[in-house]
Each structure stands twice: as structure tokens, then as C-alpha cells.
Design an enzyme around this catalytic site. Structure first.
Site, PDB file in Angstrom:
ATOM      1  N   GLU A  97       0.820  -1.218   0.000  1.00 28.08           N
ATOM      2  CA  GLU A  97       0.000   0.000   0.000  1.00 28.08           C
ATOM      3  C   GLU A  97       0.853   1.267   0.000  1.00 28.08           C
ATOM      4  O   GLU A  97       0.740   2.119   0.874  1.00 28.08           O
ATOM      5  CB  GLU A  97      -0.960  -0.033   1.199  1.00 28.08           C
ATOM      6  CG  GLU A  97      -1.949  -1.179   1.062  1.00 28.08           C
ATOM      7  CD  GLU A  97      -2.907  -1.307   2.233  1.00 28.08           C
ATOM      8  OE1 GLU A  97      -4.107  -1.490   2.002  1.00 28.08           O
ATOM      9  OE2 GLU A  97      -2.446  -1.241   3.398  1.00 28.08           O
ATOM     10  N   GLU A 134      -4.227 -10.266   1.061  1.00 27.31           N
ATOM     11  CA  GLU A 134      -4.993 -10.059   2.290  1.00 27.31           C
ATOM     12  C   GLU A 134      -6.444 -10.413   1.984  1.00 27.31           C
ATOM     13  O   GLU A 134      -7.010  -9.967   0.989  1.00 27.31           O
ATOM     14  CB  GLU A 134      -4.896  -8.614   2.784  1.00 27.31           C
ATOM     15  CG  GLU A 134      -3.517  -8.194   3.260  1.00 27.31           C
ATOM     16  CD  GLU A 134      -3.463  -6.732   3.722  1.00 27.31           C
ATOM     17  OE1 GLU A 134      -4.524  -6.179   4.077  1.00 27.31           O
ATOM     18  OE2 GLU A 134      -2.364  -6.152   3.706  1.00 27.31           O
TER      19      GLU A 134
END
Length: 818
Positions: A447, A536
């Protein structure tokens, strides 16, 4: 450009000074006897009690305190490794996707670090140099600090370092002296490195991994890298090894290398040409390393001058080859599925200073619950973790210490000020960890947006290892990442990727996601030939993981779906004891922070103290490598979902349960079922007989046949239950012992039983009186409640966007009733 007066910690282009180049970490042995006993005299741990002085900001530090004769008697003491917030200094912040208030995040003004609030700690230690270090090259290694380190030795500055989660290593040969030495380390909590370390965890500071003082001879083995290539049948392998030597005079140096398994094989025995040796050795039928068969060899290297032993080093090696083929993720030629979990290196009382016993306990929990893979979220771990995964058998995605979550829309992207720091973080991880067979993929970070800096980062890392693929979920082009990676897709979206559909926006919400979030859309041709994985998924906050089986069904059905990694393993809750010694669990907001993301740090399969949450039992069931389905009343099908081993390691126990009680047990003798194969088995008649008026269950328990590293013999691997439908007589209703009496009085309806009186208000319909005496036990009338208390998952988005609470479905009934 930073000015010449810019402090190191405020300069994004200053992340190291006099810092050693990265390399593999193997202890040096001075004699063959030391190697045999695995007891080196060349390394000393400097862990323990250090002197400590805390400042609100680095500008308050008097430069004279770094002198070798500074009086430390008034300084506090602190434990190393450890973080100072959990030892009584400063304030921890938990933030999932933003930065503490001390870090300015306005575009165009970065770096912008508080000039008045930037906690700074001075660590000091007096140590005596071991006598046997004399005449050696001497090094000091801090295995992790947060977030910048300036090192002084005997009053002289040695160097500077950022990049918290990989080692900070310095050559101190010219600074150290025989006898007593004064080591001083200045740690600054917030630096330009902090902008690259916004990783959904507590913002803490200190020296939180081992501090090691070690020596090498003047001529020594400085680095080594081993890998292998199997033949077409994956039976025999070529072992590739490159060993680098550091010496001023190479002539006369001899290197001897052996491979130690059940037998010992000489790989090299000869002179050194140049400063390195590269060799290729053909190994016949080696035992392979996989998560199911974690067999380790030892590569032992000995350096001689003529016939005089100078130094020995050794490291574990596994014959393991990673390939991507037709969208499949292959280990040693066979497609695997990641049944994984993300894991923070966290301890409730020590923060990031997790001890070896706790870390190994984590691995045992994972193996006992059928987890086969770890993603190091979101930074390289202590090398101990990789040693454990090599030995226990777990696949690992090793992830660079890089995340800019709160500002990923514009940093680092293509900004050249951050390029070298990013490359350094990636290369240091690769160079340290590349000998571990457990590591099957490198990750560029998490991210942190996207830009040309990531292409440069991958290229720099590939210069040091081409044997593993690269992962980066934030790559919208699929040109840098070798796998198509996603976060938190629905099972339906994963199914569409399994069908190789065009994943394009179709609804207004899809377009919002495309242009306002980091969710990417791709045509099938864009990800053709790539494994698809979920880095994830199954966010384990509160009561969750209810649809985990749907994801697993997708992974099993589609060959190019490589599996996924649950978020996450352990709650990041902080342990606090009240004055009476009772444990309290603290989360974001419990420390008086100006900003926080509250309990979002608690989404683990296990609690911070490693107590199992109920969700991990669902993981154990869904991730199991044995599947059993009932074909008929007397026949079952057993499928071995292991990729490399047969079922000889298991026992299959039958149970007949009548009304929940076991009345018959026996072992089902099953010939070994090969990896990936299925077998039909008949159930003995005694376990299938119907029985009138009882609930009947056939249970099959799959148990470990022998002791393993992580469990004892007969520990349950998984279980299956099948209901036997039997006829039941219809029971007649039982007449009540007392017929209630009804009456009316003053606008109320009275209901009287043998012991209790109820009163209903005719106007509201509510019970306003309830008593078994004459005293009303109700404080207020009983009203209907069609909702429940919010769970953390219900309130998740409200942490960042409070007005979303108006659309909380659980509150609709509340507003209606009011």
C-alpha cells in the site's frame, strides 16, 4: 534539495553513512572444534540493561553527552531489546492508514517533521572487548531500530542509519579499543524513514532486536548465496553456490565446501581465483524442501591459508525451486496453494521486541491449525523467523520495509528523492535472506501507491536474486508484479478471476472504487498466465471468517488461483496491569493520543497473549489437507489435498455418536493415498445401523500418527461429521401444571401463574410489571429489541468516516422504534 544544514533525520536522501553493505548472516567459527560444537567465540550479545536518557526533541540533546567520559549515573536504565513507550517513556500511537500528528503530510511540504515534538532516546553501554577479538575485524550490528540511528563509540561518531527492519551494521575496528569501551546510540522516533513505514501497526521507538558485537579474521568469508535447479523430472538437481572472500592477499587462500545431509558431499576444494568462487555441483536425488517435507542440508565452508584453518561458516540449505507456469505457482514442479496468514512481529508487553519462545510458539500454532504460509506484513522479520520456517516448513513472502498508506496517492511514486532509500530497503532484505528455502517470493512493500520507483526497486533486487518471483499488490499495470494480487475481494469476484473473465467496472459502485480507491480492474488478457492470489483476505476482526470455505472452494476449483493470506495472525493489543495486578488490554485511544484508529489493531486469529480466538478453529477446518465426503450410508471418499506427501502420516478414527455420546470407536485402516489422489472406503456396518428415536452421527477424526515439531502423536488434524437420518416418534405435548389466569384492571391486563404476576399496559402493549413477590423487578417497561450491539466490523468504516454511522443497518430498528 536539502540544504547543507539539514539534519540527517530530515533528509530523505540521507539514510546511511558508514554503514556496511548487506550480506548473509552466518556466525564465524575460529576452529573446526567450534564448528562441530556449534559454539562460536566470535559473537557477543550486548542485550540487557543499558543506560537511557529521554528527550522531547533531538535539538535538546547536548552534543557533549556523546563523550566517552560522560557521567551516566543520573541516567535511567532501560532493557534492550525493547521499545521505550512500553517501558514508561512517551506515547504510543496506533494508526492503520495515517501518520502521527508529528508527521506533516501536506503534498509539497514533505518532509515536515515536528520541530518541537519528536521523542529522542540516548542509549549508552560500557562494554569490555573480548581478548580474542584482538587483531580481528570488529563489527557492531543493531538488528532493528526505529526509526533513525546515529552511532558513537568512545566519543567519535561511527555512522548513521535508517531503514528500521533490516540490520544496521558498522565496522568499528578503528574505533574500538582493548578493555572498556563506551557505546552511545541516538535513536530518533520520527525521521524521513517514517514516511516509508506507515504499516497498520503501533508507532513505537527504540532498539528492539538483538545488538551483536562480532569479529571476523582479516581474511574471511564475507558472503555466500546458494540456489538450485532441478532436472525435468525434479529428481536430480544442480546446486549453484557463489562464495565471496574478503582479503588483501588472495594468493595461497584455499576454500573447502561440503554439503552435509545423510551423507557428506564435497562441493569444492581448491584455490580462490579473484575474490570469489562460483561453483555448480550435480546432486543425485536430493531430498527436496517443501512446506510438507522441510528437509534441510548444511553447507559448510572452511577457509585456509595453505593448510592453516582461518575461518569456518555454515548455513542451512533446502533443495527448492520456484517457478510460475501457465498461471500456476509451482514448488519443485507442483502447483501449491497458499493457505496463509499475515503476521506482525508483535508481543503484548514488549511490542516489536518479541522473544524467540513466543515467535516459535506462533509457528507451532500455525502448523497445528493447517496454515502453510506467512506473509511478513509489512517488513522483514528477525532472521529467527526464517530459521523457524525453514525447519518447521512454512512458505514465506518476505516483504520490504515500505508502506506509505496515508500518502500513497503521491509518495513515493516517481519522486527521485526517495528512490535510493527504496532500493536500499529491498536490496538489504534480499541480500540478508536469500539463502532461506522458506522464502518463495519477494514483495516490494504494501500500500505505497505505484510509480517508476517500483520498477527500479525490482530491478535492483533482481540483480541479487533471480530465483524467486516478485509480488506487489499495488501494481495496476501487472508489469512489475509477477502475480495478480488482491485485497479483500468477495468470493464471487475471486470466482470471476477463476473463470478468467474480464474484470471491468459494471456498476456505479465499481466506478467509484476504480477512481477513488486502490482497487484495480483488468481484462482477462492482462492477467493471462499469472497466478492470482489474495495477499490479504478474510479480515479477522471480531466474529468473522464465516465465508472462508467459499474462498477455499474457489482456490481448489481453479488451478491458477494460488490461495491467500488471512488478515491477520495476532491482535496488536498492549498489556497493562492495574495497581492490583489485573491485566487490562489497551488499544488505540487508550493512551490519550490526539488521533487514533481505535481497536482496528485487534483482528487476529489469536489474542495478543496467544489465546486462541474461535475463528482459528474455522481456519483449521477449512485449511486442512484432508477432505472427506459421504458417498452413501456405507461409503466415503477421502481426498488427500497434500501436494507432496501421502496419507501414511495420519490415523483415521471412526466414531458412532448416539445423541452426542460416543458409543463405538475404531480405526479405519486406509492404504496410503498419494498426494492429490482420492480413495473410496467402506464404513463398517456397525457404524451405519439406524436406531429409532435417536440422533446418530458418524464422526471421522484425522490424527497425527507420530510426534512432529509442532504437535504430539494423536493430535487432531481435522474431523468430519455426517448425520444419519432416522425416524423419530412424535411426542405428545405435555399439559401445563398450572393454567394461567387473566384479568383486567385500570387499563392493564394481568397474567398470573402459580408463582409470577405479569402486567401488560393496554395502551403500549409493553410489560410494565413482573414479580414473584409484590415488588416489581422491572426498572422500566420491557420494549422490543430487534437489533444487537455493534461489532468492530460493523463500526469499521465509522472509524475513518463517522457520518457513515447513519447508514448502519443495525441501528435502523432503533430509529424506527423511537
Amino acid at each position: 534539495m536539502p540544504s547543507s544544514t539539514t539534519a540527517d533525520y530530515q533528509n530523505p536522501e540521507m539514510f546511511q553513512r558508514n554503514k556496511e553493505q548487506p550480506r548473509f548472516e552466518a556466525v564465524s567459527f575460529r576452529t573446526k572444534e567450534e564448528m562441530e560444537r556449534n559454539a562460536s567465540s566470535s559473537l557477543v550479545l550486548l542485550n540487557g540493561s543499558w543506560r537511557f536518557k529521554y528527550y522531547a526533541h533531538p535539538s535538546l540533546v547536548d552534543p557533549l553527552v556523546f563523550k566517552a567520559d560522560t557521567d551516566l549515573s543520573a541516567w535511567d536504565t532501560i532493557i534492550v531489546p525493547g521499545v521505550w513507550e512500553l517501558q514508561g517513556y512517551g506515547k504510543p500511537y496506533y494508526l492503520a492508514a495515517s501518520y502521527p500528528p508529528q508527521i506533516g503530510v501536506k503534498k509539497g511540504r514533505i518532509p515536515d517533521i515536528s520541530a518541537s515534538d519528536n521523542p529522542t532516546g540516548l542509549y549508552a553501554l560500557d562494554f569490555v572487548l573480548p581478548e580474542n577479538f584482538e587483531g580481528q575485524r570488529i563489527y557492531l550490528r543493531f538488528n532493528a531500530i526505529k526509526s533513525s540511528l546515529t552511532l558513537y563509540l568512545n566519543g567519535m561518531q561511527v555512522g548513521y542509519s535508517q531503514g528500521s527492519m533490516t540490520p544496521h551494521e558498522f565496522d568499528i575496528t578503528n574505533h574500538v579499543r582493548q578493555g572498556s569501551n563506551r557505546l552511545t546510540a541516538q535513536i530518533i522516533k520520527y525521521s524521513t524513514g517514517t514516511y516509508l513505514e506507515d504499516q497498520d501497526m503501533w508507532f513505537l521507538a527504540g532498539i528492539f532486536r538483538d545488538v551483536e558485537l562480532y569479529c571476523e579474521p582479516q581474511e574471511y568469508i564475507s558472503d555466500a548465496f546458494a540456489s538450485c535447479r532441478f532436472d525435468r523430472e525434479y529428481r536430480n538437481a544442480t546446486l549453484d553456490l557463489k562464495v565471496r572472500i574478503q582479503a588483501e592477499q588472495m594468493e595461497g587462500l584455499i576454500l573447502r565446501v561440503v554439503l552435509i545431509g545423510t551423507e557428506t558431499m564435497t562441493l569444492y576444494n581448491g584455490m580462490i581465483q579473484g575474490n570469489s568462487v562460483s561453483l555448480n555441483a550435480w546432486v543425485v536425488n536430493p531430498k527436496p524442501w517443501t512446506a510438507e517435507t522441510p528437509y534441510l542440508y548444511v553447507i559448510r565452508m572452511e577457509l585456509y591459508r595453505n593448510e592453516q584453518f582461518i575461518q569456518g561458516k555454515k548455513f542451512n540449505f533446502g533443495f527448492r525451486q520456484v517457478e510460475l507456469s501457465d498461471g500456476r505457482f509451482l514448488i519443485n514442479g507442483r502447483a501449491i496453494k497458499f493457505k496463509g496468514v499475515n503476521r506482525h512481529d508483535f508481543h503484548p508487553a514488549k511490542g516489536w521486541a518479541i522473544d524467540k519462545e513466543t515467535r516459535e510458539h506462533d509457528i507451532r500454532i500455525m502448523k497445528s491449525h493447517n496454515i502453510n504460509a506467512i506473509r511478513c506484513s509489512h517488513y522483514p522479520n528477525d532472521r529467527h523467523l526464517y530459521d523457524l520456517c525453514d525447519r518447521y516448513g512454512l512458505y514465506v513472502i518476505d516483504e520490504a520495509d515500505l508502506e506509505t498508506h496515508g500518502i500513497r496517492s503521491f509518495l513515493p511514486k516517481d519522486d527521485p528523492r526517495w528512490t535510493e532509500a527504496m532500493l536500499d530497503r529491498g536490496v538489504r532484505m534480499v541480500r540478508r535472506d536469500r539463502n532461506h528455502p522458506c522464502i518463495v517470493m519477494w514483495s516490494l512493500g504494501n500500500e505505497a501507491g505505484f510509480g517508476t520507483n517500483f520498477s527500479k526497486m525490482k530491478e535492483a533486487m533482481q540483480a541479487h536474486d533471480t530465483t524467486r518471483p516478485f509480488h506487489y499488490e499495488g501494481d495496476p499495470t501487472l508489469k512489475v508484479s509477477d502475480v495478480k494480487s488482491m485485497m479483500y475481494p468477495t468470493p464471487e469476484l475471486v470466482r470471476r478471476y477463476g473463470e478468467k473473465e474480464n474484470i471491468l467496472p459494471r456498476t456505479p459502485l465499481d466506478y467509484i472504487r476504480k477512481y477513488m480507491t486502490a482497487q484495480f480492474f483488468h481484462r482477462s488478457i492482462d492477467y493471462r498466465g499469472m497466478p492470482v492470489m489474495l495477499c490479504e483476505y478474510a479480515h479477522c476482526m471480531g466474529n468473522s471468517l464465516g465465508n472462508l470455505q467459499e474462498h477455499m472452494d474457489n482456490f481448489d476449483k481453479y488451478e491458477h488461483l494460488a490461495g491467500g493470506f488471512i488478515w491477520d495472525f495476532v491482535d496488536q493489543a498492549i498489556e497493562h496491569r492495574d495497581p492490583d495486578g489485573n491485566i487490562q488490554w489497551l488499544y488505540g485511544g487508550d493512551f490519550g493520543e490526539e488521533k487514533t484508529d481505535g481497536p482496528f489493531c485487534a483482528n487476529g486469529l489469536v489474542a495478543a497473549d496467544r489465546t486462541l480466538h474461535p475463528a482459528i478453529l474455522e481456519v483449521k477446518k477449512v485449511y486442512a489437507d484432508i477432505a472427506i465426503r459421504r458417498i452413501s450410508d456405507t461409503q466415503i471418499e477421502i481426498k488427500n489435498k497434500n501436494v507432496f506427501v501421502d496419507t501414511a502420516q495420519y490415523r483415521f478414527m471412526l466414531k458412532r455418536l448416539v445423541d452426542g455420546m460416543s458409543v463405538l470407536e475404531d480405526e479405519l485402516n486406509i492404504p496410503p493415498i498419494e498426494a492429490g489422489a482420492s480413495k473410496l472406503m467402506e464404513i463398517p456396518v456397525a457404524f451405519t445401523l439406524p436406531e429409532l428415536n435417536h440422533d446418530l452421527i458418524l464422526e471421522i477424526d484425522v490424527l497425527q500418527k507420530s510426534d512432529r515439531f509442532w504437535c504430539r502423536k494423536d493430535e487432531e488434524v481435522t474431523f468430519f461429521q455426517f448425520e444419519t437420518i432416522s425416524e423419530h416418534r412424535v411426542s405428545k405435548p405435555v399439559a401445563p401444571l398450572f393454567q394461567p389466569k387473566f384479568s383486567e384492571k385500570s387499563g392493564h391486563i394481568l397474567i398470573q401463574t402459580a408463582d409470577v404476576v405479569y402486567r401488560l399496559d393496554r395502551l403500549t402493549g409493553l410489560i410494565d410489571f413482573w414479580s414473584d413477590t409484590e415488588e416489581n423487578i422491572l426498572i422500566s417497561p420491557l420494549s422490543p429489541d430487534f437489533s444487537r450491539a455493534d461489532t468492530d466490523n460493523d463500526r469499521m468504516l465509522q472509524m475513518w468516516v463517522p457520518w457513515i454511522a447513519r447508514f448502519n443497518r443495525n441501528r435502523f430498528w432503533d430509529r424506527h422504534l423511537k
